[in-house]
Design an enzyme around this catalytic site. Sequence first.
Site, PDB file in Angstrom:
ATOM      1  N   ASP A   1      -0.392  -6.082   1.137  1.00 51.89           N
ATOM      2  CA  ASP A   1       0.520  -5.192   1.855  1.00 51.89           C
ATOM      3  C   ASP A   1       0.370  -5.372   3.363  1.00 51.89           C
ATOM      4  O   ASP A   1      -0.760  -5.376   3.885  1.00 51.89           O
ATOM      5  CB  ASP A   1       0.235  -3.735   1.493  1.00 51.89           C
ATOM      6  CG  ASP A   1       0.361  -3.457   0.001  1.00 51.89           C
ATOM      7  OD1 ASP A   1       0.981  -4.279  -0.706  1.00 51.89           O
ATOM      8  OD2 ASP A   1      -0.150  -2.418  -0.445  1.00 51.89           O
TER       9      ASP A   1
ATOM     10  N   SER B   1       7.364  -1.441 -11.204  1.00 53.74           N
ATOM     11  CA  SER B   1       6.428  -1.517 -10.081  1.00 53.74           C
ATOM     12  C   SER B   1       6.818  -2.634  -9.118  1.00 53.74           C
ATOM     13  O   SER B   1       7.593  -3.535  -9.457  1.00 53.74           O
ATOM     14  CB  SER B   1       5.005  -1.744 -10.599  1.00 53.74           C
ATOM     15  OG  SER B   1       4.599  -0.698 -11.462  1.00 53.74           O
TER      16      SER B   1
ATOM     17  N   GLU C   1      -6.522   7.694 -10.438  1.00 51.93           N
ATOM     18  CA  GLU C   1      -5.401   6.856 -10.877  1.00 51.93           C
ATOM     19  C   GLU C   1      -5.327   6.721 -12.404  1.00 51.93           C
ATOM     20  O   GLU C   1      -4.635   5.840 -12.902  1.00 51.93           O
ATOM     21  CB  GLU C   1      -5.505   5.480 -10.227  1.00 51.93           C
ATOM     22  CG  GLU C   1      -5.353   5.507  -8.712  1.00 51.93           C
ATOM     23  CD  GLU C   1      -5.363   4.114  -8.120  1.00 51.93           C
ATOM     24  OE1 GLU C   1      -4.290   3.471  -8.093  1.00 51.93           O
ATOM     25  OE2 GLU C   1      -6.443   3.662  -7.683  1.00 51.93           O
TER      26      GLU C   1
ATOM     27  N   ASN D   1      -4.409  -5.205  -3.143  1.00 51.17           N
ATOM     28  CA  ASN D   1      -4.560  -4.623  -4.478  1.00 51.17           C
ATOM     29  C   ASN D   1      -4.757  -5.752  -5.481  1.00 51.17           C
ATOM     30  O   ASN D   1      -3.844  -6.552  -5.700  1.00 51.17           O
ATOM     31  CB  ASN D   1      -3.319  -3.819  -4.863  1.00 51.17           C
ATOM     32  CG  ASN D   1      -3.138  -2.588  -4.001  1.00 51.17           C
ATOM     33  OD1 ASN D   1      -3.579  -1.503  -4.358  1.00 51.17           O
ATOM     34  ND2 ASN D   1      -2.507  -2.739  -2.840  1.00 51.17           N
TER      35      ASN D   1
ATOM     36  N   GLU E   1      -3.499  -3.459   3.251  1.00 49.86           N
ATOM     37  CA  GLU E   1      -4.551  -3.493   2.247  1.00 49.86           C
ATOM     38  C   GLU E   1      -4.212  -4.504   1.166  1.00 49.86           C
ATOM     39  O   GLU E   1      -3.115  -5.078   1.144  1.00 49.86           O
ATOM     40  CB  GLU E   1      -4.779  -2.122   1.624  1.00 49.86           C
ATOM     41  CG  GLU E   1      -3.567  -1.519   0.953  1.00 49.86           C
ATOM     42  CD  GLU E   1      -3.856  -0.102   0.446  1.00 49.86           C
ATOM     43  OE1 GLU E   1      -3.775   0.093  -0.778  1.00 49.86           O
ATOM     44  OE2 GLU E   1      -4.156   0.781   1.265  1.00 49.86           O
TER      45      GLU E   1
ATOM     46  N   SER F   1      -3.240   4.081  -4.807  1.00 55.22           N
ATOM     47  CA  SER F   1      -2.106   4.982  -5.025  1.00 55.22           C
ATOM     48  C   SER F   1      -1.987   6.041  -3.940  1.00 55.22           C
ATOM     49  O   SER F   1      -1.372   7.082  -4.143  1.00 55.22           O
ATOM     50  CB  SER F   1      -2.205   5.664  -6.404  1.00 55.22           C
ATOM     51  OG  SER F   1      -2.090   4.709  -7.431  1.00 55.22           O
TER      52      SER F   1
END
EC number: 6.3.2.4
Length: 330
Positions: A268, A291, A15, A282, A280, A158
């Site tokens: 998410d 974003s 990333e 983040n 998940e 990502s």
Amino acid sequence: MRQRILVIGGGQNAEHDVSTATASAVETALRERGFEVDALTIGPDGIWTHAQQSLGVRAIDSLAAAMRIIGHADVVFPAVHGALGEDGTLAALCALAQTRVVGSDLRAGAIGMDKWATKLVAQAVGIRTAPGRLVAANEIGDVEFEGEVVVKPVAGGSSFGVTLARDPARLHAALRTAAEFDRRILIEEVVHGREIDVAVLGEADGTRWAAPPLEIHAHGLFDTTMKYDGSARFTVPAALDTADHAALTRAALTMFDALGCAGVARIDFFLTDDGPVLNEVNTMPGMTAASQVPRMFAAAGLTYEELMSRLVDGASVPGVGLPIHARAAR
């Protein structure tokens, strides 16, 4: 006196380029808010650079030079996604230096990066996750799994190394792909539902709140290509009834608290007929103005520049058990 903010970008993982884009956007936003901003970039080889100048030829020498720059910052903004950054590594570095840092501490970053550990936490607090199993990369030749599954590295972001295996014949190729990114691999049954993200912000006064949820419109897997080639479609606020909105917000805040997150986190979910299923977490999500997280807060009336400013305001010295004087603003 203006606060000195040090933004760290780059990183030693897949990333890296995503992180440099986030760091550049954060730097610009903070300057526009009147902060004194400096920047460090971690190269894929572990060599740090400052003002486009390498800080050494060996990683250890480079880190030592970078620490002197970190020591002059009032706040560090670690805009590094993935391993050796978002996983709590930079938060731990700042904890040892007793320097205030934006975002989650070592513990929350490490658990949030570990998708298997995150599933265990979610299940412990009553949030559903996709049925799945954990396998080691050196055991993938013996793995069998029926049906359609998603294969992903346990630690990563990502969607690098993530594959949708529609039948058992494609499973081992998917496992080999994931093994290029991690020694631990997660196999999950496919969850059919709407993809909904919820962003949570922890404010300087200790309160936290969730922005209007965002829906991802993707046919098949929301993969790395779709995330960054401009083809992804989002709806924010997502079209949700009162009950679904409340359930998603409640689940997001519960995960934020259970992991001990700080700053901002993107949680998410898949929204199914039976309610939210966690995908998940983040703890340092993509943070350019385009974003998902800034889009969600923009829908709540919070500009990108104001969001970055609030993250700086909420910065603290990370670490469990630090003495009170070490937690104080420098």
